[in-house]
Design a protein around this motif. Structure first.
Motif, short mmCIF file in Angstrom:
data_model
loop_
_atom_site.label_atom_id
_atom_site.label_comp_id
_atom_site.label_asym_id
_atom_site.label_seq_id
_atom_site.Cartn_x
_atom_site.Cartn_y
_atom_site.Cartn_z
N ALA A 1 41.07 44.54 36.39
CA ALA A 1 40.12 45.58 36.78
C ALA A 1 39.85 45.53 38.28
CB ALA A 1 38.82 45.41 36.00
N VAL A 2 39.70 44.32 38.82
CA VAL A 2 39.44 44.15 40.25
C VAL A 2 40.65 44.60 41.07
CG1 VAL A 2 39.07 42.43 42.07
CG2 VAL A 2 37.74 42.30 39.95
N SER A 3 41.82 44.14 40.66
CA SER A 3 43.04 44.46 41.41
C SER A 3 43.37 45.94 41.37
CB SER A 3 44.21 43.65 40.86
OG SER A 3 43.99 42.26 41.02
N SER A 4 43.02 46.61 40.28
CA SER A 4 43.39 48.01 40.12
C SER A 4 42.72 48.91 41.15
CB SER A 4 43.03 48.50 38.72
OG SER A 4 41.63 48.58 38.54
N VAL A 5 41.60 48.45 41.71
CA VAL A 5 40.89 49.25 42.73
C VAL A 5 40.80 48.50 44.05
CG1 VAL A 5 39.56 50.63 41.09
CG2 VAL A 5 38.65 48.42 41.84
N ALA A 6 41.58 47.41 44.18
CA ALA A 6 41.61 46.61 45.41
C ALA A 6 40.20 46.22 45.85
CB ALA A 6 42.32 47.38 46.52
N ALA A 7 39.39 45.78 44.90
CA ALA A 7 38.00 45.42 45.18
C ALA A 7 37.90 44.00 45.72
CB ALA A 7 37.16 45.54 43.91
N ALA B 1 38.97 36.04 57.25
CA ALA B 1 39.47 37.36 56.86
C ALA B 1 38.78 37.87 55.60
CB ALA B 1 40.97 37.28 56.62
N HIS B 2 38.45 39.16 55.63
CA HIS B 2 37.82 39.78 54.45
C HIS B 2 38.80 39.87 53.28
CE1 HIS B 2 34.54 42.14 56.89
NE2 HIS B 2 34.53 40.85 57.10
N ASP B 3 40.09 40.01 53.57
CA ASP B 3 41.07 40.25 52.52
C ASP B 3 41.79 38.97 52.08
OD1 ASP B 3 42.56 39.78 54.76
OD2 ASP B 3 43.89 41.51 54.50
N TRP B 4 41.19 37.82 52.30
CA TRP B 4 41.82 36.55 51.96
C TRP B 4 42.26 36.51 50.50
CZ3 TRP B 4 40.39 33.00 48.25
CH2 TRP B 4 39.21 33.30 47.58
N HIS B 5 41.50 37.19 49.64
CA HIS B 5 41.75 37.13 48.19
C HIS B 5 43.06 37.80 47.79
CE1 HIS B 5 40.38 41.33 48.12
NE2 HIS B 5 39.43 40.94 48.95
#
Length: 235
Positions: free
Chosen positions: A66-72, A3-7
Motif C-alpha cells: 500500500a505504501v509503495s503503490s503511492v510512493a509514500a 535524505a527524505h527518500d532513504w526508504h
C-alpha cells in the motif's frame, strides 16, 4: 544531509519490518527494537500458523504494498494512522477509537489519512514548538527561586513532564541549546525516532524559520543509526 527518500533503498522485506516496528512502537510504546514486543512472533500479523493451526498472510507485506503503490513516506504513513484525524476517521461515529490493528494501515481511508497528515503536520510542529518554548521558558522563570545551579535547573526544567508541554524532540533540542548532556541523552532516541519518521514535515518548518538548532549533530547521528539498521535488516 539526511535524505527524505532513504526508504526507497529498502527491499520489500525491510520495508515491511520497518512498518512493523513503527506500528508496534506507536501502539505499545516499545522503543527498543530488541524489546520482546518487537521480537515476539505474532502469526496473525506476521504470517504463518497460529495456535489454532490457522494460517495467516503477513499484514506488513500488504501494508508495504500500500505504501509503495503511492510512493509514500513509510514513517509518516504509520504515524498518520495514529494522528488526531485518524481518531475521527477510524472511530466511524463510535464513542471511542477501535482497537488499533495493522490492517488499518491498508484500509480504505489510509491514503486520505496520509494526505491529511502530510498537509497538517508542519502546522502542528510549529504549534508544538511554540508551546514547548513558552512552557520551558516559563518554567525557568518559576524555578529561579530555588537557586539551582544552571545545569541542575536546566535538567529539572527539561525533565519536568508535568508543567512543561514538550515532545521529546523539542526537549532534546532545548537540552542541546543549553548544553545539558544529561537531558540531551535522556530524550535523544525518542527525538530521533520522531524526526526520522517525519523528516519531510520537520524540514519544511525548519526551512521556513530560524530553527536549524532543532536538529543537532547527535540527532542526525542517531537517525543514521536507525536507517542503517533497516537498510541492513535481513530478518
Amino acid at each position: 544531509m539526511l535524505a527524505h527518500d532513504w526508504h526507497t533503498q529498502l527491499n520489500t522485506e525491510q520495508l515491511a519490518a520497518y512498518l512493523r516496528y513503527q506500528f508496534i512502537y506507536l501502539n505499545e510504546a516499545a522503543v527498543d527494537w530488541d524489546d520482546r514486543a518487537h521480537t515476539i512472533k505474532r502469526p496473525v500479523w506476521d504470517g504463518g500458523k497460529d495456535n489454532f493451526g490457522v494460517r495467516h498472510s503477513s499484514v506488513w507485506a500488504k501494508a508495504a504494498r500500500a505504501v509503495s503503490s503511492v510512493a509514500a513516506n513509510p514513517g509518516m504513513w504509520v504515524y498518520s494512522h495514529f494522528s488526531p484525524a485518524a481518531e475521527v476517521t477510524l472511530a466511524g461515529g463510535l464513542d471511542k477509537m477501535p482497537t488499533m490493528r495493522p490492517a488499518m494501515l491498508y484500509g480504505g481511508s489510509s491514503q486520505k489519512l496520509y494526505a491529511r497528515y502530510c498537509e497538517d503536520l508542519p502546522r502542528a510542529i510549529s504549534l508544538k514548538a511554540n508551546v514547548a518554548g513558552h512552557t520551558i521558558q516559563s518554567r525557568y522563570k518559576s524555578t529561579n527561586v530555588f537557586k539551582f545551579s544552571k545545569e541542575d535547573q536546566t535538567l529539572y526544567v527539561l525533565c519536568d513532564e508535568g508543567y512543561v508541554s514538550a515532545t521529546p524532540f523539542f526537549r532534546h533540542a532545548w537540552a542541546a541549546l543549553a548544553n545539558s548532556d544529561s537531558a540531551i541523552e535522556r530524550y535523544l532516541w525518542r527525538a530521533a525516532l520522531d524526526y526520522e519518521a517525519n523528516q519531510p514535515a520537520y524540514d519544511e518548518v525548519i526551512k521556513n524559520e530560524d530553527t536549524a538548532w532543532w536538529v543537532t549533530d547527535e540527532l542526525r547521528a542517531a537517525v543514521r543509526l536507525i536507517r542503517d539498521h533497516w537498510r541492513t535488516y535481513n530478518g
